[in-house]
Write a protein that holds these residues in place. Structure first.
Motif, short mmCIF file in Angstrom:
data_model
loop_
_atom_site.label_atom_id
_atom_site.label_comp_id
_atom_site.label_asym_id
_atom_site.label_seq_id
_atom_site.Cartn_x
_atom_site.Cartn_y
_atom_site.Cartn_z
N ALA A 46 3.42 5.91 -2.94
CA ALA A 46 4.60 6.45 -3.06
C ALA A 46 4.80 6.64 -4.57
O ALA A 46 5.30 7.88 -5.09
N PHE A 47 4.74 5.53 -5.58
CA PHE A 47 5.04 5.45 -6.93
C PHE A 47 4.08 5.70 -7.80
O PHE A 47 4.27 5.87 -9.06
N ARG A 48 2.77 5.62 -7.34
CA ARG A 48 1.75 5.68 -8.42
C ARG A 48 0.52 6.39 -7.38
O ARG A 48 -0.46 5.67 -7.11
N PRO A 49 0.81 7.78 -7.24
CA PRO A 49 -0.38 8.42 -6.45
C PRO A 49 -1.70 8.52 -6.95
O PRO A 49 -2.91 8.42 -6.34
N ASP A 50 -1.59 8.87 -8.45
CA ASP A 50 -2.78 8.71 -9.21
C ASP A 50 -3.61 7.42 -9.14
O ASP A 50 -4.91 7.58 -8.95
N GLY A 51 -2.90 6.44 -9.25
CA GLY A 51 -3.79 5.21 -9.15
C GLY A 51 -4.31 5.01 -7.98
O GLY A 51 -5.19 4.33 -7.75
N ALA A 52 -3.55 5.06 -7.06
CA ALA A 52 -3.94 4.85 -5.65
C ALA A 52 -5.02 5.82 -5.13
O ALA A 52 -6.18 5.49 -4.43
N LEU A 75 0.74 -1.25 0.03
CA LEU A 75 -0.05 0.06 -0.06
C LEU A 75 0.80 1.17 0.04
O LEU A 75 0.39 2.22 -0.71
N PHE A 76 1.89 1.50 0.68
CA PHE A 76 2.73 2.52 0.83
C PHE A 76 3.56 2.55 -0.38
O PHE A 76 3.69 3.86 -0.91
N TYR A 77 3.75 1.36 -0.89
CA TYR A 77 4.74 1.44 -2.28
C TYR A 77 3.99 2.01 -3.49
O TYR A 77 4.25 2.81 -4.12
N PHE A 78 2.58 1.39 -3.42
CA PHE A 78 1.64 2.00 -4.40
C PHE A 78 1.47 3.49 -4.28
O PHE A 78 1.39 4.32 -5.18
#
Length: 55
Positions: free
Chosen positions: A22-28, A17-20
């Motif tokens: 951090a690196f894909r904020p729009d998708g998250a 969740l943190f990785y997602f």
């Protein structure tokens, strides 16, 4: 399921969740919006059901 496996899966999910985020904020953000919309629809349906029971 053993406690160790549950802990590993939980911490792995949190790390993902943190990785997602951090690196894909729009998708998250889109994912959380979709989850929120789904929860709102479920609670709206439950509210409509309870209202129809009372009338």
């Amino acid at each position: 399921m053993p406690v160790f496996v549950k802990k590993v899966l939980l911490w792995g999910g949190v790390a993902f969740l943190f990785y997602f985020m951090a690196f894909r904020p729009d998708g998250a953000a889109q994912m959380f919006k979709a989850i929120g919309a789904g929860l709102m629809a479920m609670f709206q349906g439950l509210g409509d059901f309870m209202t129809s029971l009372m009338t």
